[in-house]
Design an enzyme around this catalytic site. Structure first.
Site, PDB file in Angstrom:
ATOM      1  CE  LYS A 276     -20.421 -13.540   8.335  1.00 25.63           C
ATOM      2  NZ  LYS A 276     -20.397 -12.205   8.914  1.00 25.63           N
TER       3      LYS A 276
ATOM      4  N   GLY B  68     -13.012  -4.472   1.255  1.00 22.86           N
ATOM      5  CA  GLY B  68     -14.412  -4.047   1.362  1.00 22.86           C
ATOM      6  C   GLY B  68     -14.800  -3.092   0.245  1.00 22.86           C
TER       7      GLY B  68
ATOM      8  NE  ARG C  80      -4.327  -1.519   1.711  1.00 20.38           N
ATOM      9  CZ  ARG C  80      -5.286  -1.878   2.537  1.00 20.38           C
ATOM     10  NH1 ARG C  80      -5.143  -1.737   3.833  1.00 20.38           N
ATOM     11  NH2 ARG C  80      -6.412  -2.367   2.085  1.00 20.38           N
TER      12      ARG C  80
ATOM     13  N   GLY D  41      -9.011  -9.175   0.533  1.00 18.36           N
ATOM     14  CA  GLY D  41      -7.791  -9.491   1.265  1.00 18.36           C
ATOM     15  C   GLY D  41      -7.354 -10.937   1.158  1.00 18.36           C
TER      16      GLY D  41
HETATM   17  P1  AMP Z   1     -14.277 -13.754   3.274  1.00 22.95           P
HETATM   18  O1  AMP Z   1     -13.710 -12.744   4.212  1.00 22.95           O
HETATM   19  O2  AMP Z   1     -15.766 -13.784   3.253  1.00 22.95           O
HETATM   20  O3  AMP Z   1     -13.649 -13.699   1.892  1.00 22.95           O
HETATM   21  O4  AMP Z   1     -13.909 -15.167   3.904  1.00 22.95           O
HETATM   22  C1  AMP Z   1     -12.599 -15.635   4.009  1.00 22.95           C
HETATM   23  C2  AMP Z   1     -12.581 -16.742   5.011  1.00 22.95           C
HETATM   24  O5  AMP Z   1     -13.480 -17.765   4.599  1.00 22.95           O
HETATM   25  C3  AMP Z   1     -11.229 -17.386   5.159  1.00 22.95           C
HETATM   26  O6  AMP Z   1     -10.717 -17.093   6.424  1.00 22.95           O
HETATM   27  C4  AMP Z   1     -11.516 -18.878   4.989  1.00 22.95           C
HETATM   28  O7  AMP Z   1     -10.873 -19.675   5.958  1.00 22.95           O
HETATM   29  C5  AMP Z   1     -13.013 -18.955   5.183  1.00 22.95           C
HETATM   30  N1  AMP Z   1     -13.579 -20.140   4.504  1.00 22.95           N
HETATM   31  C6  AMP Z   1     -13.421 -20.491   3.227  1.00 22.95           C
HETATM   32  N2  AMP Z   1     -14.022 -21.671   2.977  1.00 22.95           N
HETATM   33  C7  AMP Z   1     -14.566 -22.083   4.149  1.00 22.95           C
HETATM   34  C8  AMP Z   1     -15.304 -23.225   4.548  1.00 22.95           C
HETATM   35  N3  AMP Z   1     -15.583 -24.189   3.660  1.00 22.95           N
HETATM   36  N4  AMP Z   1     -15.723 -23.311   5.831  1.00 22.95           N
HETATM   37  C9  AMP Z   1     -15.430 -22.325   6.704  1.00 22.95           C
HETATM   38  N5  AMP Z   1     -14.732 -21.226   6.405  1.00 22.95           N
HETATM   39  C10 AMP Z   1     -14.304 -21.088   5.133  1.00 22.95           C
END
Ligand code: AMP
Length: 411
Positions: A200, A390, A38, A367
């Site tokens: 999510k 974000g 950054r 990220g």
């Molecule tokens: P996000 O911030 O929504 O992009 O989520 C990233 C996080 O999702 C990472 O820390 C991953 O460990 C988690 N993640 C990815 N796949 C899975 C899964 N199958 N079950 C639980 N957590 C997950």
């Protein structure tokens, strides 16, 4: 873009230019910067200004000090590193507003650079307080926003200051981000593919809805896939599912079918047993995963969780990536922080890099996908890596970014 660009600014000699940078860099316990991407990304904007004799006053936030002075979140280490990268002295002010800042700015000469202390040491920053914005704006003739990572926030230093400074322009980094995430996706080279993963569904539904009419295919991985699979009636065992989002997942699947866009979900998984270990003194048990194994079919039994996409899914996803000409990727395919569950994410990263080498444009945002691309050692083999997690998601959702909206319109 219909906003004023830094390149449009004339007669900068001796002008005081307040630059909102995104120096929210990771620091270790000894306050050493562990990733300086950054900082380096702001050099073109700073060089442009100093070469034209501007007085450059930089401001930024770092971390979440919640309106209090927290020494471990000081921007001082950034000033030190920036001076090395610019090969010139960089002054540092212990606050971002007040008498000392005004005195320091008054003593600056053409081409000098000063970094102000963390704007979030004041609660008024995140409140977008008009008086605080006016104070911050009072030390400058021109404002340049180069902080894409915070452009989705209407804070004093990203949007509020624009009410008090007549000339507010976009810096080179901000423009680069808007070019790749906006213009390139407005009329992408086809086939266009959007890869979404992560924890999510709720974070990414807006992106699916906004890009449905623009892309040819979606690839879904990570925990968000299990909400979609469950919405289709597939047994997903104890995988992470957002139960309250099953309805919207169903609606999205129906819309996808109606538009005819390809929507690929995993057909096999790496599964692991979920073990909840009680932690003494803590109410919530710690969740651990044990015994990773490949699931041979599409369903997952109770007591097991999907932790990564399986080999058949990897092959199908990589084939889709190989035939794409524009690729947008946000979110890992599994719990990639654990080496046993990282294959899906790393294979996708390598496939995206290979497609890029073969002529596709690849845009990586968020990220965790950025971390994954770097961990898979293909960071230099993709077209563009966004500096904003974000912000890039909100922009892909089609939302207006307050830090961009507040800039001066082009005449
Ligand atoms: P996000 O911030 O929504 O992009 O989520 C990233 C996080 O999702 C990472 O820390 C991953 O460990 C988690 N993640 C990815 N796949 C899975 C899964 N199958 N079950 C639980 N957590 C997950």
């Amino acid at each position: 873009m219909n906003k004023l660009s830094i390149a449009d600014l004339k007669d900068l000699r001796g002008k005081r230019v307040l630059v909102r940078a995104d120096y929210n860099v990771p620091l270790d316990e000894k306050a050493a910067i562990t990733d300086e991407t950054r900082i380096k990304e702001t050099l073109p904007t700073i060089h442009f200004l100093t070469e034209r004799g501007a007085i450059v006053i930089l401001c930024s936030h770092l971390g979440r000090p919640d309106g209090k002075r927290v020494e471990s979140m000081s921007l001082k280490p950034v000033a030190v590193r920036l001076a090395e990268l610019l090969n010139q002295p960089v002054g540092f002010a212990n606050d971002c507003v007040g008498e000392d800042v005004r005195k320091k700015v008054a003593a600056m000469k053409a081409g000098d650079v000063l970094l102000l202390e963390n704007t979030r040491f004041h609660a008024e920053e995140e409140d977008n307080d008009p008086k605080f914005s006016e104070q911050l704006a009072g030390i400058a003739d021109v404002f340049v926003n180069d902080a894409f990572g915070t452009a989705h926030r209407a804070h004093a230093s990203t949007a509020g200051v624009c009410k008090f400074i007549k000339i507010c322009a976009a810096g080179f980094l901000l423009q680069k981000e808007l070019k790749y995430l906006g213009e390139e996706l407005a009329s992408p080279d086809r086939p266009c593919l959007v890869i979404l993963g992560g924890a999510k569904v709720s974070d990414k539904i807006g992106v699916i809805t906004n890009l449905m009419g623009k892309t040819d295919a979606f690839i879904i991985g990570g925990a968000m896939a299990y909400t979609f699979l469950k919405a289709q009636g597939v047994a997903v065992g104890s995988s992470l599912v957002e139960e309250d989002k099953l309805g919207i997942a169903k609606e999205t699947l129906a819309k996808v079918q109606a538009t005819g866009v390809k929507f690929l979900l995993p057909t096999d998984h790496v599964i692991a047993q979920k073990v909840e270990t009680p932690v003494p003194g803590q109410k919530k048990p710690k969740i651990e995963f044990k015994n990773p194994q490949q699931s041979t079919d599409a369903t997952i039994e109770v007591g097991y969780c999907g932790v990564d996409i399986g080999p058949k899914t990897i092959a199908r996803y990589c084939a889709e990536i190989a035939q794409s000409k524009t690729i947008v990727w946000n979110g890992p395919m599994g719990i990639f922080e654990t080496p046993e569950y990282a294959a899906g994410t790393f294979e996708v990263a390598r496939a995206v890099a290979a497609a890029t080498q073969a002529g596709a444009k690849s845009i990586i945002g968020g990220g965790d996908s950025v971390k994954a691309v770097k961990k898979a050692k293909v960071g230099d083999k993709v077209t563009f890596i966004s500096t904003g997690g974000g912000a890039s998601l909100e922009f892909l959702e089609g939302r207006e970014l307050p830090g961009v909206a507040a800039l001066t319109d082009k005449a």
